[in-house]
Write a protein that holds these residues in place. Structure first.
Motif, PDB file in Angstrom:
ATOM      1  N   PRO A 441      19.272  25.550  23.251  1.00  0.00           N
ATOM      2  CA  PRO A 441      18.377  24.553  23.588  1.00  0.00           C
ATOM      3  C   PRO A 441      17.998  23.638  22.355  1.00  0.00           C
ATOM      4  O   PRO A 441      17.409  22.599  22.275  1.00  0.00           O
ATOM      5  CB  PRO A 441      17.207  25.302  24.155  1.00  0.00           C
ATOM      6  CG  PRO A 441      17.834  26.433  24.705  1.00  0.00           C
ATOM      7  CD  PRO A 441      19.000  26.818  23.813  1.00  0.00           C
ATOM      8  N   GLU A 442      17.798  24.466  21.218  1.00  0.00           N
ATOM      9  CA  GLU A 442      17.281  23.760  20.102  1.00  0.00           C
ATOM     10  C   GLU A 442      18.246  22.582  19.403  1.00  0.00           C
ATOM     11  O   GLU A 442      18.054  21.548  19.198  1.00  0.00           O
ATOM     12  CB  GLU A 442      17.077  24.731  19.040  1.00  0.00           C
ATOM     13  CG  GLU A 442      16.183  25.801  19.162  1.00  0.00           C
ATOM     14  CD  GLU A 442      16.512  26.818  20.219  1.00  0.00           C
ATOM     15  OE1 GLU A 442      15.493  27.804  20.670  1.00  0.00           O
ATOM     16  OE2 GLU A 442      17.767  26.996  20.295  1.00  0.00           O
ATOM     17  N   ALA A 445      18.105  19.758  21.629  1.00  0.00           N
ATOM     18  CA  ALA A 445      17.066  18.902  21.486  1.00  0.00           C
ATOM     19  C   ALA A 445      17.444  17.939  20.475  1.00  0.00           C
ATOM     20  O   ALA A 445      16.883  16.838  20.387  1.00  0.00           O
ATOM     21  CB  ALA A 445      15.881  19.816  21.238  1.00  0.00           C
ATOM     22  N   GLU A 448      19.373  15.126  21.383  1.00  0.00           N
ATOM     23  CA  GLU A 448      18.724  14.214  22.175  1.00  0.00           C
ATOM     24  C   GLU A 448      18.005  13.416  21.258  1.00  0.00           C
ATOM     25  O   GLU A 448      17.923  12.090  21.291  1.00  0.00           O
ATOM     26  CB  GLU A 448      17.862  14.823  23.101  1.00  0.00           C
ATOM     27  CG  GLU A 448      16.874  13.969  23.733  1.00  0.00           C
ATOM     28  CD  GLU A 448      17.085  12.868  24.478  1.00  0.00           C
ATOM     29  OE1 GLU A 448      16.571  11.708  24.304  1.00  0.00           O
ATOM     30  OE2 GLU A 448      18.496  12.680  24.983  1.00  0.00           O
ATOM     31  N   GLN A 473      18.142   8.759  28.820  1.00  0.00           N
ATOM     32  CA  GLN A 473      17.471  10.222  28.833  1.00  0.00           C
ATOM     33  C   GLN A 473      17.074  10.869  29.699  1.00  0.00           C
ATOM     34  O   GLN A 473      16.693  10.250  30.897  1.00  0.00           O
ATOM     35  CB  GLN A 473      16.041  10.007  27.864  1.00  0.00           C
ATOM     36  CG  GLN A 473      15.332  11.246  27.204  1.00  0.00           C
ATOM     37  CD  GLN A 473      14.196  10.914  26.449  1.00  0.00           C
ATOM     38  OE1 GLN A 473      13.028  10.276  27.139  1.00  0.00           O
ATOM     39  NE2 GLN A 473      14.191  11.241  25.305  1.00  0.00           N
ATOM     40  N   LEU A 477      13.344  15.910  31.129  1.00  0.00           N
ATOM     41  CA  LEU A 477      13.115  16.825  30.300  1.00  0.00           C
ATOM     42  C   LEU A 477      12.554  16.130  29.116  1.00  0.00           C
ATOM     43  O   LEU A 477      12.129  16.498  28.017  1.00  0.00           O
ATOM     44  CB  LEU A 477      14.667  17.357  29.473  1.00  0.00           C
ATOM     45  CG  LEU A 477      15.292  18.039  30.706  1.00  0.00           C
ATOM     46  CD1 LEU A 477      16.458  18.279  30.033  1.00  0.00           C
ATOM     47  CD2 LEU A 477      14.587  19.202  30.955  1.00  0.00           C
ATOM     48  N   TRP A 692      11.233  15.820  23.585  1.00  0.00           N
ATOM     49  CA  TRP A 692      12.239  16.219  24.493  1.00  0.00           C
ATOM     50  C   TRP A 692      12.145  17.620  24.490  1.00  0.00           C
ATOM     51  O   TRP A 692      11.596  18.377  23.595  1.00  0.00           O
ATOM     52  CB  TRP A 692      13.528  15.754  24.177  1.00  0.00           C
ATOM     53  CG  TRP A 692      14.380  15.844  25.281  1.00  0.00           C
ATOM     54  CD1 TRP A 692      14.771  15.097  26.262  1.00  0.00           C
ATOM     55  CD2 TRP A 692      15.687  16.808  25.355  1.00  0.00           C
ATOM     56  NE1 TRP A 692      15.796  15.517  26.957  1.00  0.00           N
ATOM     57  CE2 TRP A 692      16.340  16.623  26.502  1.00  0.00           C
ATOM     58  CE3 TRP A 692      15.824  17.959  24.559  1.00  0.00           C
ATOM     59  CZ2 TRP A 692      17.220  17.388  26.817  1.00  0.00           C
ATOM     60  CZ3 TRP A 692      17.147  18.678  24.831  1.00  0.00           C
ATOM     61  CH2 TRP A 692      17.858  18.333  26.049  1.00  0.00           C
ATOM     62  N   ASN A 693      12.058  18.424  25.485  1.00  0.00           N
ATOM     63  CA  ASN A 693      11.916  19.866  25.890  1.00  0.00           C
ATOM     64  C   ASN A 693      12.842  20.308  26.796  1.00  0.00           C
ATOM     65  O   ASN A 693      13.019  19.906  28.003  1.00  0.00           O
ATOM     66  CB  ASN A 693      10.357  20.262  26.188  1.00  0.00           C
ATOM     67  CG  ASN A 693      10.372  21.810  26.500  1.00  0.00           C
ATOM     68  OD1 ASN A 693      10.832  22.374  25.584  1.00  0.00           O
ATOM     69  ND2 ASN A 693       9.573  22.304  27.433  1.00  0.00           N
ATOM     70  N   LEU A 694      13.589  21.369  26.568  1.00  0.00           N
ATOM     71  CA  LEU A 694      14.894  21.793  27.276  1.00  0.00           C
ATOM     72  C   LEU A 694      14.545  23.437  27.474  1.00  0.00           C
ATOM     73  O   LEU A 694      14.773  24.059  26.687  1.00  0.00           O
ATOM     74  CB  LEU A 694      16.115  21.616  26.607  1.00  0.00           C
ATOM     75  CG  LEU A 694      17.352  22.103  27.300  1.00  0.00           C
ATOM     76  CD1 LEU A 694      17.527  21.643  28.590  1.00  0.00           C
ATOM     77  CD2 LEU A 694      18.713  22.069  26.434  1.00  0.00           C
ATOM     78  N   SER A 752      17.729  19.271  11.077  1.00  0.00           N
ATOM     79  CA  SER A 752      17.675  19.823  12.456  1.00  0.00           C
ATOM     80  C   SER A 752      18.315  21.292  12.397  1.00  0.00           C
ATOM     81  O   SER A 752      18.921  21.502  11.484  1.00  0.00           O
ATOM     82  CB  SER A 752      18.796  18.990  13.184  1.00  0.00           C
ATOM     83  OG  SER A 752      20.051  18.991  12.978  1.00  0.00           O
TER      84      SER A 752
END
Length: 970
Positions: A441-442, A445, A448, A473, A477, A692-694, A752
């Motif tokens: 997920p990180e 993100a 994205e 997008q 999310l 953005w959040n996954l 990142s």
């Protein structure tokens, strides 16, 4: 040595001719076909360690089974909009093509019908155009791919009336480019032969003389093609330009060499009519000139082999052609001249003492350059220097412009450009590598955020990646969308909190008003507890009385039992008395007594039964009374506790009232906070701050996993971005976007979770940007090698340091003047974005390599004519005798390259125009004024540092015999 060679050649002239013909036939049938090799050879202009090449290798790790080496796009359009019939036809074609996957070079087919979720990517927004994407297993130049393109073209025939179907993409564009090149090559061959023949007829005024250079060069070209094709097995690169340059250079330079030999042969033959002796003198003088001239061209094209850029290297094959032409020119041409002899110039006759005429124009220019060298140089520089400023180095990398607009690939490209956007056919692909998996997920993100950063750049239409496979997008999310949903929930929560707060406030007031009732309740409970205690005391007394009554009843029951026994006894005694005295039966007193006794016995029995029942009742009643007494005791205790509880309740209600008041105030604060959060969300949405959040559950969704598998390797360490540009991928604006993409991605990933990111760009635009830098650097590097090589050859030929130096300076100045004129014509007048990116290099190479021939013609004669009478005399003599030859050679060379202008290939058009302009300028202005002025200005230093020579004995040429003899320079 020259004499022995020529005499031997004279004896074996027929053998030489037959040998060359035999070699030509062997080359035609025994050596490979160069055109077929060029057609089927991948044009690897970029080295394997270049960034775009590395990027392709990285992306092949993502899904090796789905990697296509080339592709085609079926572009289906209808101006009025696609109909159901059109879509049905396309659906059937997609099914037919899908069935070919894995066969005959076909690998995959993508359309709106097998991937409905991507329908918007295959259908234009205006509904006029739809695409099918066909992938091939082999590169676009492979013969299997070319045959697959032909088969694809057949498959898409028979479209509904009113529609248009075109094929574009890398494979069809490559095929059409090759087709255009081959068609242009055929035109070039025919035009070149035709122009050379016409020029030779004008120069020699004979139908025989042109046959000699045409035969020499034709044989050389056939053999060279086979040798170059054979050399490709050993790594020699070739391109679509190789054959074009072979034709132009061999016909141009080769014809020049032949003209020089034939003209000098005629001049020498006019003295005594002996063709062998004439050939000996010819080979002794201009034979060496031809050898050195060819050497400069050979060196120039041979040094191209040291270029790092593939397209430039592909010109190295010309060096083989020059070597073959030189060999043929020094053997076959003399043999043919000696076979024909004086008939070479039929119907003209070679009259004794009549050479070729001297040019009055060149004599006048030589005189001007000798008398006013400084003025000539100043005027020339003043007039021509401003022209060099027109050359700004604007270059175009548009391969589409190289192809005739009538070809299907160009029409398809333009249709896609109009319906979908310029960058849809050739996106920029970015390979991203990491030392750890990006399937988290990180990391996603971060991808994205990087995608969003790229999509905001100028010139970018959309970005497709593992986390936004459709170029948009994922709405669920996106933090702004999540904030919208949260905002709605917060609004409802705020309303609920406001209601609760109002309720608490109301409850607080109700509790305060009800506290008096609680006091009354407490007093009532205390009174009830006192009364209950009294009732319990009464029950205790009742219980004790019942216990005493039960005891009395027991006593009564015992008395009754005894009385019953006594009554039974009395009854038995009466019966005995009556049996003893029967007479008493009738006695009334006895009868009365007997009735009472029976009544007493019955009563006593009933009373005994009643007493027994009463005893049972008391036994049941007494425990109930005891329990009731205990219950009243507990009730009294409970009532006392209730009274105490109500008292405590009053104190708790006081506290609750304060808490409710505080809670109402707190909820009011919460309501205000929720309003502020909603306002903050609105500000975020308005400012378009990305977010953005996954969640993990979203990561596990099948549709997201499918996108990850398409854009990311199984181990998660390699992924890619497809950047669709909003500008033409060949344009300068697109190339400027490449660096912006790289910089934006570096900045986005700098902090990142993606570990050690490795960024590599590929795709047409990225390769063009790479070509721009590589070709420019290689131009400088290889151009320097060429100049040094030619300088060394000139220095050896002229035995001078300064003469080669100013000759090269004149060639360089001529090049910049030429490029200024060419760029002015094509860019400013014709409106093109720039000259073809390879045009400037090849114009430089050919102008320098071939233009120096004219300098050699002049300077070799200048060296030959050099006498103590002075530099001016030698230069005037050289110009008057070679001026006509130089003009003839320039016309022929210009004519062969002018044929390139009609090839239909834009690059060859510009190269041809540039070379014609450059050769005309150099053969007139520079050779007629600049070089003679420099030679006169330098004076005796022309031969520095080799000017210490023996001038006592010099062999005389026939031309020297026309003038007072002096010392030969050798």
């Amino acid at each position: 040595m020259t004499e022995r060679f020529v005499r031997g050649l004279a004896r074996a002239k027929w053998i030489v001719l037959i040998a060359w013909l035999a070699i030509t036939v062997a080359a035609m049938f025994g050596l490979p076909d160069l055109q077929a090799i060029v057609r089927n050879t991948e044009q690897k202009f970029i080295s394997s360690d270049a960034e775009s090449s590395v990027a392709k290798k990285m992306m092949e790790q993502i899904n090796p089974a789905s990697i296509t080496k080339s592709s085609a796009i079926v572009v289906y359009s209808r101006a009025s909009g696609l109909t159901k019939e059109d879509q049905d036809w396309l659906r059937n074609k997609a099914s037919e093509l899908t069935a070919l996957s894995g066969k005959e070079g076909f690998q995959s087919v993508q359309s709106a019908y097998d991937t409905p979720e991507l329908a918007s990517k295959f259908r234009s927004g205006d509904g006029t155009t739809e695409m099918l994407l066909v992938g091939f297993e082999w590169p676009e130049n492979d013969i299997i791919t070319q045959e697959a393109v032909d088969k694809l073209s057949e498959k898409v025939q028979g479209a509904p009336a009113g529609s248009q179907v075109s094929l574009t993409g890398s494979a069809p564009i490559s095929k059409d480019f090759q087709k255009s090149s081959e068609e242009g090559l055929k035109k070039t061959e025919l035009l070149t032969v035709g122009l050379v023949l016409i020029i030779l007829l004008i120069v020699f005024r004979s139908p025989v003389a042109p046959f000699i250079p045409l035969m020499t060069i034709g044989i050389s070209l056939v053999i060279t093609r086979g040798l170059v094709a054979l050399a490709t097995d050993y790594g020699m690169p070739v391109s679509s330009f190789t054959e074009s340059f072979l034709i132009a250079v061999l016909f141009g330079a080769g014809t020049d060499y032949c003209i020089l030999l034939i003209q000098r042969f005629r001049e020498e033959l006019s003295h005594d009519g002996d063709k062998v002796e004439a050939m000996i003198r010819t080979m002794r003088t201009v034979g060496k000139t031809v050898a050195y001239s060819a050497s400069t061209v050979f060196v120039a094209f041979f040094l191209i082999g040291f270029a790092q850029f593939g397209l430039y290297q592909s010109a190295v094959g010309v060096s083989i052609g020059v070597a073959v032409t030189l060999l043929a020119g020094l053997t076959l041409t003399p043999a043919l001249l000696m076979i024909f002899g004086g008939a070479t110039f039929w119907p003209s006759k070679v009259i004794s003492g009549q050479g070729h005429g001297e040019s009055k124009l060149w004599t006048a220019m030589a005189s001007l350059a000798a008398r006013r060298p400084v003025a000539v140089l100043l005027v020339t520089v003043i007039l021509l220097a401003p022209v060099t400023l027109l050359f700004e180095g604007k270059r175009s990398f548009d391969d589409i412009a190289e192809i005739d607009s009538g070809h299907s690939s160009v029409q398809g490209f333009r249709q896609v450009e109009q319906a979908f956007g310029s960058g849809e056919v050739f996106p920029v692909s970015i390979a991203l590598g990491s030392s750890t998996s990006m399937r988290t997920p990180e990391a996603l993100a971060a991808l994205e955020a990087a995608s969003e950063s790229l999509s905001r750049l100028a010139g970018v239409q959309e970005v497709r990646s593992a986390i936004r496979p459709l170029g948009e997008q994922l709405a669920d999310l996106a933090v702004p969308n999540q904030l919208d949903q949260a905002s709605d929930a917060l609004g409802e929560m705020k309303n609920g909190v406001d209601k609760i707060a109002a309720g608490l406030t109301s409850a607080s007031g109700s509790i305060e008003s009800g506290q008096d009732d609680i006091d009354k309740l407490t007093n009532g409970l205390r009174t009830m507890a006192s009364q209950t205690t009294k009732a319990k005391t009464g029950l205790d007394q009742i219980y004790n009385g019942l216990k005493d009554t039960a005891k009395g009843t027991d006593q009564v029951a015992g008395g009754l039992s005894q009385s019953a026994i006594l009554a039974e006894s009395m009854s038995a005694d009466l019966q005995k008395l009556l049996q003893a005295h029967p007479e008493l039966v009738e006695d009334a007193n006895i009868q009365a007594l007997l009735g009472k006794q029976q009544g007493l016995s019955g009563g006593l029995k009933d009373l005994t039964k009643g007493t027994a029942a009463l005893q049972q009742g008391f036994k049941k009643l007494n425990p109930g009374v005891a329990e009731a007494a205990g219950g009243l005791e507990q009730l009294a205790a409970g009532q006392k506790q209730a009274a105490d509880g109500t008292a405590k309740l009053k104190g708790g209600l006081d506290t609750l009232t304060g808490g409710l008041n505080d809670g109402a105030k707190g909820l009011a604060d919460i309501s205000l906070g929720l309003a502020q959060v909603k306002d903050a969300q609105t500000m975020i949405g308005n400012s378009q701050i990305p977010g953005w959040n996954l969640p993990q559950e979203a990561l596990d969704r099948p549709e997201l996993q499918q996108a990850l598998d398409y854009y990311m390797s199984e181990d998660g360490k390699t992924t890619k971005f497809d950047v669709i540009l909003s500008v033409n991928p060949y344009s300068a604006e697109a190339m400027g976007t490449v660096d912006n993409l790289r910089n934006a991605l570096n900045q986005s990933l700098a902090k990142s979770p993606i570990s050690e990111p490795q960024i590599r760009l590929s795709g047409t635009t990225a390769q063009i940007e790479e070509l721009k830098a590589i070709s420019q650097n290689d131009f400088t590097r290889t151009g320097t090698f060429v100049l040094i090589g030619i300088f060394i050859v000139l220095m050896i030929l002229l035995r001078s340091f300064l003469a080669p130096l100013y000759v090269l300076l004149s060639l360089g100045f001529n090049y910049f003047v030429t490029m200024g004129i060419v760029e002015f014509i094509f860019v400013r007048l014709l409106g093109e974005t720039g000259l073809s990116w390879s045009a400037s290099f090849f114009i430089f190479l050919i102008i320098v390599a071939l233009g120096v021939d004219y300098s050699i013609f002049l300077m070799a004669r200048f060296k030959e004519e050099y006498r103590p009478r002075g530099i001016a005399y030698a230069m005037t003599r050289a110009m008057s005798t070679t001026g006509g030859v130089i003009i003839s050679a320039a016309v022929i060379m210009g004519g062969t390259f002018a044929a390139l202008m009609l090839s239909g290939v834009n690059t060859l058009l510009q190269i041809g125009a540039g070379i014609v302009i450059g050769l005309v300028l150099y053969s007139t202005v520079f050779m007629g004024l600049v070089v003679p002025a420099l030679a006169n200005l330098v004076g005796e230093a022309n031969w520095w540092p080799f000017n210490k020579r023996d001038r006592t004995a010099a062999p005389l040429s026939s031309s020297n015999q026309l003038n007072p003899p002096s010392v030969h320079t050798d």
